[in-house]
Design a protein around this motif. Structure first.
Motif, PDB file in Angstrom:
ATOM      1  N   MET A   1     -78.138-138.751  32.483  1.00 12.41           N
ATOM      2  CA  MET A   1     -78.174-139.450  33.758  1.00 12.41           C
ATOM      3  C   MET A   1     -76.831-139.306  34.451  1.00 12.41           C
ATOM      4  O   MET A   1     -75.789-139.613  33.861  1.00 12.41           O
ATOM      5  CB  MET A   1     -78.487-140.935  33.497  1.00 12.41           C
ATOM      6  N   ALA A   2     -76.844-138.825  35.678  1.00 11.75           N
ATOM      7  CA  ALA A   2     -75.601-138.550  36.393  1.00 11.75           C
ATOM      8  C   ALA A   2     -75.634-139.145  37.792  1.00 11.75           C
ATOM      9  O   ALA A   2     -76.688-139.173  38.442  1.00 11.75           O
ATOM     10  CB  ALA A   2     -75.362-137.047  36.481  1.00 11.75           C
ATOM     11  N   ILE A   3     -74.468-139.587  38.255  1.00 12.22           N
ATOM     12  CA  ILE A   3     -74.257-139.963  39.650  1.00 12.22           C
ATOM     13  C   ILE A   3     -73.304-138.950  40.250  1.00 12.22           C
ATOM     14  O   ILE A   3     -72.248-138.664  39.674  1.00 12.22           O
ATOM     15  CB  ILE A   3     -73.653-141.372  39.784  1.00 12.22           C
ATOM     16  N   VAL A   4     -73.660-138.414  41.410  1.00 11.79           N
ATOM     17  CA  VAL A   4     -72.778-137.513  42.143  1.00 11.79           C
ATOM     18  C   VAL A   4     -72.538-138.108  43.522  1.00 11.79           C
ATOM     19  O   VAL A   4     -73.477-138.251  44.314  1.00 11.79           O
ATOM     20  CB  VAL A   4     -73.390-136.103  42.291  1.00 11.79           C
ATOM     21  N   THR A   5     -71.301-138.474  43.812  1.00 13.67           N
ATOM     22  CA  THR A   5     -70.992-138.999  45.140  1.00 13.67           C
ATOM     23  C   THR A   5     -70.629-137.842  46.068  1.00 13.67           C
ATOM     24  O   THR A   5     -70.131-136.819  45.636  1.00 13.67           O
ATOM     25  CB  THR A   5     -69.847-140.029  45.097  1.00 13.67           C
ATOM     26  N   VAL A  76     -72.827-139.341  33.179  1.00 13.17           N
ATOM     27  CA  VAL A  76     -71.884-138.553  33.978  1.00 13.17           C
ATOM     28  C   VAL A  76     -71.653-139.231  35.320  1.00 13.17           C
ATOM     29  O   VAL A  76     -72.609-139.654  35.981  1.00 13.17           O
ATOM     30  CB  VAL A  76     -72.427-137.121  34.225  1.00 13.17           C
ATOM     31  N   LEU A  77     -70.393-139.327  35.707  1.00  4.82           N
ATOM     32  CA  LEU A  77     -70.017-139.747  37.058  1.00  4.82           C
ATOM     33  C   LEU A  77     -69.160-138.648  37.667  1.00  4.82           C
ATOM     34  O   LEU A  77     -68.101-138.320  37.123  1.00  4.82           O
ATOM     35  CB  LEU A  77     -69.235-141.060  37.028  1.00  4.82           C
ATOM     36  N   HIS A  78     -69.649-138.072  38.752  1.00  4.44           N
ATOM     37  CA  HIS A  78     -68.859-137.076  39.480  1.00  4.44           C
ATOM     38  C   HIS A  78     -68.371-137.712  40.766  1.00  4.44           C
ATOM     39  O   HIS A  78     -69.108-137.843  41.743  1.00  4.44           O
ATOM     40  CB  HIS A  78     -69.701-135.841  39.767  1.00  4.44           C
ATOM     41  N   ASN A  79     -67.112-138.159  40.758  1.00  6.52           N
ATOM     42  CA  ASN A  79     -66.480-138.717  41.957  1.00  6.52           C
ATOM     43  C   ASN A  79     -66.083-137.559  42.874  1.00  6.52           C
ATOM     44  O   ASN A  79     -65.098-136.866  42.615  1.00  6.52           O
ATOM     45  CB  ASN A  79     -65.229-139.516  41.573  1.00  6.52           C
ATOM     46  N   ILE A 133     -66.485-138.338  33.128  1.00  2.00           N
ATOM     47  CA  ILE A 133     -66.140-138.544  34.537  1.00  2.00           C
ATOM     48  C   ILE A 133     -65.429-137.284  35.018  1.00  2.00           C
ATOM     49  O   ILE A 133     -64.492-136.808  34.364  1.00  2.00           O
ATOM     50  CB  ILE A 133     -65.232-139.775  34.718  1.00  2.00           C
ATOM     51  N   VAL A 134     -65.881-136.749  36.133  1.00  2.00           N
ATOM     52  CA  VAL A 134     -65.240-135.579  36.732  1.00  2.00           C
ATOM     53  C   VAL A 134     -64.864-135.934  38.166  1.00  2.00           C
ATOM     54  O   VAL A 134     -65.730-136.273  38.977  1.00  2.00           O
ATOM     55  CB  VAL A 134     -66.152-134.340  36.720  1.00  2.00           C
ATOM     56  N   ASN A 135     -63.579-135.884  38.467  1.00  2.00           N
ATOM     57  CA  ASN A 135     -63.069-136.215  39.793  1.00  2.00           C
ATOM     58  C   ASN A 135     -62.743-134.948  40.577  1.00  2.00           C
ATOM     59  O   ASN A 135     -62.225-133.986  40.011  1.00  2.00           O
ATOM     60  CB  ASN A 135     -61.798-137.061  39.672  1.00  2.00           C
ATOM     61  N   THR A 136     -63.016-134.967  41.864  1.00  2.00           N
ATOM     62  CA  THR A 136     -62.657-133.832  42.712  1.00  2.00           C
ATOM     63  C   THR A 136     -61.294-134.083  43.341  1.00  2.00           C
ATOM     64  O   THR A 136     -61.131-134.992  44.154  1.00  2.00           O
ATOM     65  CB  THR A 136     -63.697-133.595  43.814  1.00  2.00           C
ATOM     66  N   ALA A 137     -60.320-133.292  42.933  1.00  2.00           N
ATOM     67  CA  ALA A 137     -58.987-133.334  43.535  1.00  2.00           C
ATOM     68  C   ALA A 137     -58.900-132.199  44.563  1.00  2.00           C
ATOM     69  O   ALA A 137     -59.849-131.960  45.306  1.00  2.00           O
ATOM     70  CB  ALA A 137     -57.921-133.198  42.457  1.00  2.00           C
ATOM     71  N   SER A 138     -57.794-131.483  44.615  1.00  2.00           N
ATOM     72  CA  SER A 138     -57.626-130.381  45.562  1.00  2.00           C
ATOM     73  C   SER A 138     -56.354-129.625  45.204  1.00  2.00           C
ATOM     74  O   SER A 138     -55.416-130.198  44.637  1.00  2.00           O
ATOM     75  CB  SER A 138     -57.511-130.915  46.996  1.00  2.00           C
ATOM     76  N   THR A 139     -56.321-128.340  45.555  1.00  2.00           N
ATOM     77  CA  THR A 139     -55.069-127.607  45.389  1.00  2.00           C
ATOM     78  C   THR A 139     -53.976-128.172  46.279  1.00  2.00           C
ATOM     79  O   THR A 139     -52.792-127.941  46.022  1.00  2.00           O
ATOM     80  CB  THR A 139     -55.263-126.113  45.709  1.00  2.00           C
ATOM     81  N   GLY A 140     -54.359-128.928  47.292  1.00  2.00           N
ATOM     82  CA  GLY A 140     -53.366-129.588  48.131  1.00  2.00           C
ATOM     83  C   GLY A 140     -52.460-130.517  47.340  1.00  2.00           C
ATOM     84  O   GLY A 140     -51.347-130.832  47.779  1.00  2.00           O
ATOM     85  N   ALA A 141     -52.926-130.960  46.184  1.00  2.00           N
ATOM     86  CA  ALA A 141     -52.118-131.841  45.345  1.00  2.00           C
ATOM     87  C   ALA A 141     -50.941-131.121  44.716  1.00  2.00           C
ATOM     88  O   ALA A 141     -50.000-131.761  44.237  1.00  2.00           O
ATOM     89  CB  ALA A 141     -52.986-132.442  44.235  1.00  2.00           C
ATOM     90  N   PHE A 142     -50.952-129.788  44.723  1.00  2.00           N
ATOM     91  CA  PHE A 142     -49.929-129.000  44.043  1.00  2.00           C
ATOM     92  C   PHE A 142     -48.956-128.306  44.995  1.00  2.00           C
ATOM     93  O   PHE A 142     -47.997-127.682  44.539  1.00  2.00           O
ATOM     94  CB  PHE A 142     -50.594-127.936  43.161  1.00  2.00           C
ATOM     95  N   SER A 143     -49.213-128.395  46.281  1.00  2.00           N
ATOM     96  CA  SER A 143     -48.330-127.702  47.232  1.00  2.00           C
ATOM     97  C   SER A 143     -48.336-128.429  48.568  1.00  2.00           C
ATOM     98  O   SER A 143     -49.345-129.025  48.960  1.00  2.00           O
ATOM     99  CB  SER A 143     -48.789-126.249  47.432  1.00  2.00           C
ATOM    100  N   GLY A 144     -47.201-128.370  49.250  1.00  2.00           N
ATOM    101  CA  GLY A 144     -47.105-129.023  50.550  1.00  2.00           C
ATOM    102  C   GLY A 144     -47.892-128.279  51.606  1.00  2.00           C
ATOM    103  O   GLY A 144     -48.224-127.104  51.467  1.00  2.00           O
TER     104      GLY A 144
END
Length: 258
Positions: A1-5, A76-79, A133-144
């Motif tokens: 059972m999974a939730i995907v936001t 599963v929770l996919h934020n 739990i799987v969170n969606t971050a971004s490559t923006g977190a690693f570079s200005g």
């Protein structure tokens, strides 16, 4: 059972489709309830839709607790939800010009919303002795970047949140990881100025730009038992954008003209 936001479009939709294809039951949660219902109808009995607001803690609590009440468990929770409207991004500029209302709104959805999802999912996962739990971050977190001040900082915060959840609850059977997409040809990217996409494509180390399905494959792997020994990590999926000297594309051009 999974939730995907954020499950009605882009990476979220692709993840829902992949999860159902692999035998999971999925709740597709999105602020666009009609689109979520449309995707759920297409996927059949294994999918259902819930309209929710990622910036509203009460809405997130209802989403998670009602899902658990209905199905009896949560694996599963996919934020994945995020604020992506062009009008909001136009206000998300730099430290001098950004308004605190813009900053607060983006953090409410992108960080507090992810925390809320974890907060309400974790007690059930802990009782089960397992959960991903799987969170969606971004490559923006690693570079200005030259813009999107709040978005970029919020995605860096998600990486910290991921590590904290894994550290606090890993021994209780909880795995929490993140994916950090680079340029992905989601509906939002396709609507962007073509010149911007061409500039970014020059710096990829892959022949093609990534698609939502590429990220869905990674999310589903991290959510599966095949990733049982992976916890607290952030996986960059950016076509190699961050792997090289930032001047690489220009140096290639320079070498070609010598």
């Amino acid at each position: 059972m999974a939730i995907v936001t954020g499950g009605a479009s882009g990476i979220g939709e692709a993840t829902c489709r992949r999860l159902v294809a692999e035998g999971a039951t999925v709740v597709i949660a999105d602020i666009d309830g009609e689109r979520a219902a449309s995707v759920a109808a297409e996927l059949g009995r294994a999918a259902s839709a819930v309209q929710f607001d990622a910036a509203d803690v009460t809405s997130i609590e209802s989403l998670v607790l009602c899902t658990i009440e209905r199905f009896g468990h949560l694996d599963v929770l996919h934020n994945n939800a995020a604020l992506t409207s062009p009008a909001l991004h136009a206000k998300d500029t730099n430290a001098i010009d950004i308004g605190f209302d813009t900053w607060d709104l983006i953090f409410a959805a992108n960080v507090r919303g992810y925390l809320a999802g974890c907060k309400y999912a974790l007690p059930t996962m802990i009782r089960q002795g397992s959960g991903a739990i799987v969170n969606t971050a971004s490559t923006g977190a690693f570079s200005g970047d030259i813009t999107r001040m709040a978005y970029t900082v919020s995605k860096a915060a998600i990486i910290g949140l991921t590590r904290q959840i894994a550290t606090h609850h890993g021994k209780q059977g909880i795995r929490c990881n993140a994916v950090a997409p680079g340029l992905v040809m989601s509906p939002g990217a396709r609507a962007a100025v073509p010149d911007v996409i061409q500039v970014m494509q020059r710096h990829l180390l892959t022949p093609e730009i990534g698609e939502p399905d590429d990220l869905a494959a990674l999310v589903c792997f991290l959510a599966s038992e095949e990733a049982r020994y992976i916890n607290g990590q952030t996986y960059i999926a950016d076509g190699g954008m961050l792997a090289h000297n930032p001047a690489m594309a220009d140096l290639v051009d320079l070498a070609a003209h010598r």
